[in-house]
Design an enzyme around this catalytic site. Structure first.
Site, short mmCIF file in Angstrom:
data_model
loop_
_atom_site.label_atom_id
_atom_site.label_comp_id
_atom_site.label_asym_id
_atom_site.label_seq_id
_atom_site.Cartn_x
_atom_site.Cartn_y
_atom_site.Cartn_z
N THR A 60 0.88 -1.17 0.00
CA THR A 60 0.00 0.00 0.00
C THR A 60 0.92 1.22 0.00
OG1 THR A 60 0.02 0.26 2.40
CG2 THR A 60 -1.65 -1.25 1.47
N PHE B 269 2.31 -8.25 11.00
CA PHE B 269 2.45 -6.79 11.13
C PHE B 269 1.47 -6.05 10.23
CE2 PHE B 269 6.70 -8.47 12.04
CZ PHE B 269 7.14 -7.71 13.10
N THR C 228 -1.48 -2.95 19.24
CA THR C 228 -1.18 -1.61 19.74
C THR C 228 -1.79 -1.38 21.13
OG1 THR C 228 -1.76 0.71 19.38
CG2 THR C 228 -3.18 -0.88 18.34
N ASP C 229 -1.20 -0.47 21.87
CA ASP C 229 -1.78 -0.07 23.17
C ASP C 229 -3.06 0.75 22.98
OD1 ASP C 229 -0.65 2.30 22.16
OD2 ASP C 229 0.32 2.87 24.05
N GLU C 230 -3.30 1.23 21.74
CA GLU C 230 -4.45 2.12 21.52
C GLU C 230 -5.78 1.40 21.73
OE1 GLU C 230 -4.02 4.87 18.26
OE2 GLU C 230 -1.84 4.74 18.36
N TYR D 66 -9.16 3.22 13.75
CA TYR D 66 -7.93 2.42 13.77
C TYR D 66 -7.90 1.49 14.98
CZ TYR D 66 -3.08 1.24 14.90
OH TYR D 66 -1.93 0.56 15.26
N LYS E 124 -8.14 -2.63 15.25
CA LYS E 124 -7.08 -3.46 15.87
C LYS E 124 -7.66 -4.27 17.02
CE LYS E 124 -3.21 -3.66 15.07
NZ LYS E 124 -2.40 -4.47 14.13
P1 NAD Z 1 2.94 0.71 8.44
O1 NAD Z 1 1.69 1.40 8.05
O2 NAD Z 1 4.24 1.45 8.34
O3 NAD Z 1 3.12 -0.61 7.56
C1 NAD Z 1 2.06 -1.50 7.31
C2 NAD Z 1 2.50 -2.45 6.19
O4 NAD Z 1 1.43 -3.37 5.96
C3 NAD Z 1 2.81 -1.75 4.86
O5 NAD Z 1 4.00 -2.27 4.32
C4 NAD Z 1 1.61 -2.12 3.99
O6 NAD Z 1 1.94 -2.20 2.61
C5 NAD Z 1 1.25 -3.49 4.56
N1 NAD Z 1 -0.17 -3.82 4.32
C6 NAD Z 1 -1.26 -3.03 4.54
N2 NAD Z 1 -2.38 -3.69 4.19
C7 NAD Z 1 -1.99 -4.91 3.75
C8 NAD Z 1 -2.69 -6.05 3.28
N3 NAD Z 1 -4.03 -6.05 3.15
N4 NAD Z 1 -1.99 -7.14 2.93
C9 NAD Z 1 -0.65 -7.17 3.04
N5 NAD Z 1 0.08 -6.11 3.47
C10 NAD Z 1 -0.59 -5.01 3.82
O7 NAD Z 1 2.68 0.19 9.90
P2 NAD Z 1 3.71 0.01 11.11
O8 NAD Z 1 3.82 1.29 11.84
O9 NAD Z 1 4.93 -0.67 10.61
O10 NAD Z 1 2.88 -0.98 12.03
C11 NAD Z 1 3.01 -2.39 11.91
C12 NAD Z 1 2.08 -3.08 12.88
O11 NAD Z 1 2.41 -2.67 14.21
C13 NAD Z 1 0.60 -2.71 12.70
O12 NAD Z 1 -0.16 -3.88 12.89
C14 NAD Z 1 0.34 -1.68 13.78
O13 NAD Z 1 -1.01 -1.73 14.19
C15 NAD Z 1 1.27 -2.15 14.88
N6 NAD Z 1 1.75 -1.10 15.80
C16 NAD Z 1 2.32 0.05 15.30
C17 NAD Z 1 2.82 1.01 16.19
C18 NAD Z 1 3.48 2.27 15.69
O14 NAD Z 1 3.78 3.15 16.51
N7 NAD Z 1 3.76 2.41 14.41
C19 NAD Z 1 2.73 0.79 17.56
C20 NAD Z 1 2.14 -0.40 18.03
C21 NAD Z 1 1.68 -1.34 17.12
P1 TYD Z 2 0.79 9.62 15.46
O1 TYD Z 2 2.23 9.56 15.11
O2 TYD Z 2 -0.20 9.80 14.33
O3 TYD Z 2 0.46 8.32 16.33
P2 TYD Z 2 -0.89 7.95 17.16
O4 TYD Z 2 -1.99 8.83 16.75
O5 TYD Z 2 -1.10 6.51 16.74
O6 TYD Z 2 -0.52 8.08 18.61
O7 TYD Z 2 0.57 10.81 16.48
C1 TYD Z 2 1.24 10.86 17.71
C2 TYD Z 2 0.71 12.04 18.48
O8 TYD Z 2 1.09 13.24 17.78
C3 TYD Z 2 -0.81 12.06 18.55
O9 TYD Z 2 -1.19 12.57 19.82
C4 TYD Z 2 -1.22 13.04 17.46
C5 TYD Z 2 -0.05 14.02 17.42
N1 TYD Z 2 0.24 14.62 16.11
C6 TYD Z 2 0.38 16.00 16.00
O10 TYD Z 2 0.25 16.74 16.99
N2 TYD Z 2 0.65 16.53 14.78
C7 TYD Z 2 0.79 15.74 13.66
O11 TYD Z 2 1.01 16.29 12.55
C8 TYD Z 2 0.65 14.33 13.79
C9 TYD Z 2 0.79 13.43 12.60
C10 TYD Z 2 0.39 13.80 15.04
#
Ligand code: NAD
Ligand code: TYD
Length: 354
Positions: A37, A82, A135-137, A161, A165
């Site tokens: 994506t 993931f 996620t913790d969310e 979101y 999850k």
């Molecule tokens: P990201 O958005 O950077 O990457 C997601 C990946 O999944 C992308 O490479 C995308 O192409 C792929 N993808 C999306 N839909 C798909 C599908 N239908 N089939 C196959 N591939 C698909 O996300 P991230 O930040 O790397 O997060 C990875 C995982 O960790 C997620 O499940 C997210 O909920 C979880 N997570 C993320 C965070 C964070 O802070 N980023 C924290 C806690 C948990």
């Molecule tokens: P984000 O990185 O989108 O993660 P999440 O919403 O999953 O916690 O945002 C982290 C925090 O930063 C969230 O409280 C929203 C805030 N935020 C801003 O203040 N400005 C921005 O442009 C973005 C993308 C996030």
């Protein structure tokens, strides 16, 4: 059965996980399924081109036939899931995409993996793991004096979101309870580090700061997140995969609560040090903008279970992790440029033109 299968391994955390995993001595090979994506970037895995231990397939986790074919071909001993739609702001605009991948996609993947797992012989079935990365969310928003989320905190998701999850976590739990699939679920706090798409707070602020754009802080900037360096998350996932109890959930967190304003100010101060502007501080670029609808006020994670049972704790402090992250974005201007221009989407095509 030595391979592991990773979904979403071209995204931020997945790509870091794949790269870190293959750095380990004697690491098992990885089969990486990613739909590519907007958040998936093959260029993030460029260092692995030609490495026979890494097999990449562009496919949707909903594509049961494609995933079944991979499971049959590589006979993995574990699946790490993931793949997801991961950005809260996008979930507010297009919640359907989140239901499709996070809920339906996880369900389809569970169905496919269950069928594969049920046909394994008894020792392979016992050793198999399905690790669901969440996620913790899902636990909702904390008041200032509330204790951090534990594994038994109530599920109270507030955004499309986090609700999607949460639904996927419940489905994973049900496949363990009903069918005995050996699942592990992790609920992690906000990650930051190399290879993160610049729509999330930290990489957005770094990339905007570097080109003189405003640094948009939502609302009053006093929302709190618990930040974890991505390499520490990947290390925790390796521990949970190796030693977690099937059916258990593990919270992963950075022990590091900060308001968004503190994070952005810390970034500005770091940039003032490593890449000073000719006049003034990067702090002058901070702009308060309209708040996100339904914006969760505070997340904080109690990662005590993971520390007690599996001996994990983060190795980076926020200061060291942020410094590494800023350095990475400064040293990888081409990756950033490709992402900002959209060029990363044709990278494979361009890379392999004869
Ligand atoms: P990201 O958005 O950077 O990457 C997601 C990946 O999944 C992308 O490479 C995308 O192409 C792929 N993808 C999306 N839909 C798909 C599908 N239908 N089939 C196959 N591939 C698909 O996300 P991230 O930040 O790397 O997060 C990875 C995982 O960790 C997620 O499940 C997210 O909920 C979880 N997570 C993320 C965070 C964070 O802070 N980023 C924290 C806690 C948990
Ligand atoms: P984000 O990185 O989108 O993660 P999440 O919403 O999953 O916690 O945002 C982290 C925090 O930063 C969230 O409280 C929203 C805030 N935020 C801003 O203040 N400005 C921005 O442009 C973005 C993308 C996030």
């Amino acid at each position: 059965m030595s391979h592991i299968l990773v979904t979403g391994g071209a995204g931020f955390i997945g790509a870091n996980f794949v790269i870190d995993w293959l750095r380990q001595e004697g690491a098992a090979g990885i089969v990486n399924v990613d739909k590519l994506t907007y958040a998936g970037n093959r260029k993030s895995l460029a260092a692995l081109e030609g490495d026979v231990r890494h097999v990449f397939l562009q496919a949707d986790i909903c594509d049961t036939a494609a995933v079944t074919a991979l499971l049959e071909a590589y006979r993995p001993r574990a699946v790490l899931h993931f793949a997801a739609e991961s950005h809260v702001d996008r979930s507010i605009v297009s919640p359907g995409d989140f239901v499709q991948t996070n809920v339906v996609g996880t369900f389809r993947l569970l169905e496919t993996v269950l069928e594969y797992w049920q046909a394994l012989d008894a020792p392979a079935r016992a050793a198999f793991r399905f690790l669901h990365v969440s996620t913790d969310e899902v636990f909702g928003s904390l008041a200032p004096a509330d204790p951090p989320f534990t594994e038994v905190s109530r599920y109270l998701p507030n955004s499309p979101y986090s609700a999607s999850k949460a639904a996927s976590d419940h489905m994973v739990r049900a496949y363990h309870h009903t069918y005995g699939l050996p699942v592990l679920t992790t609920n992690c706090s906000n990650n930051y580090g190399p290879l993160q798409f610049p729509e999330k707070l930290i990489p957005l602020m770094i990339t905007n700061a570097m080109v003189g754009k405003p640094l948009p802080v939502y609302g009053d900037g006093l929302h709190v997140r618990d930040w974890l360096y991505v390499g520490d998350h990947c290390a925790a996932l390796r521990e949970v995969l190796a030693s977690g109890q099937p059916g258990a959930t593990y919270n992963i967190g950075g022990l590091n609560e900060k308001t968004n304003l503190e994070v952005v100010q810390a970034l500005c101060d770091l940039l003032d040090e490593v890449s000073p502007k000719t006049a003034g501080s990067y702090r002058n670029q901070i702009t308060f903008v309209k708040d996100r609808p339904g914006h969760d006020r505070r997340y904080a994670v109690d990662a005590g279970k993971l520390a007690r049972e599996l001996g994990w704790k983060p190795s980076e402090t926020f200061e060291s992790g942020l410094r590494k992250t800023v350095q990475w974005y400064m040293q990888n201007a081409e990756w950033v440029q490709d992402v900002l221009s959209g060029n990363y989407r044709n990278w494979v095509g361009k890379q392999y033109v004869a």
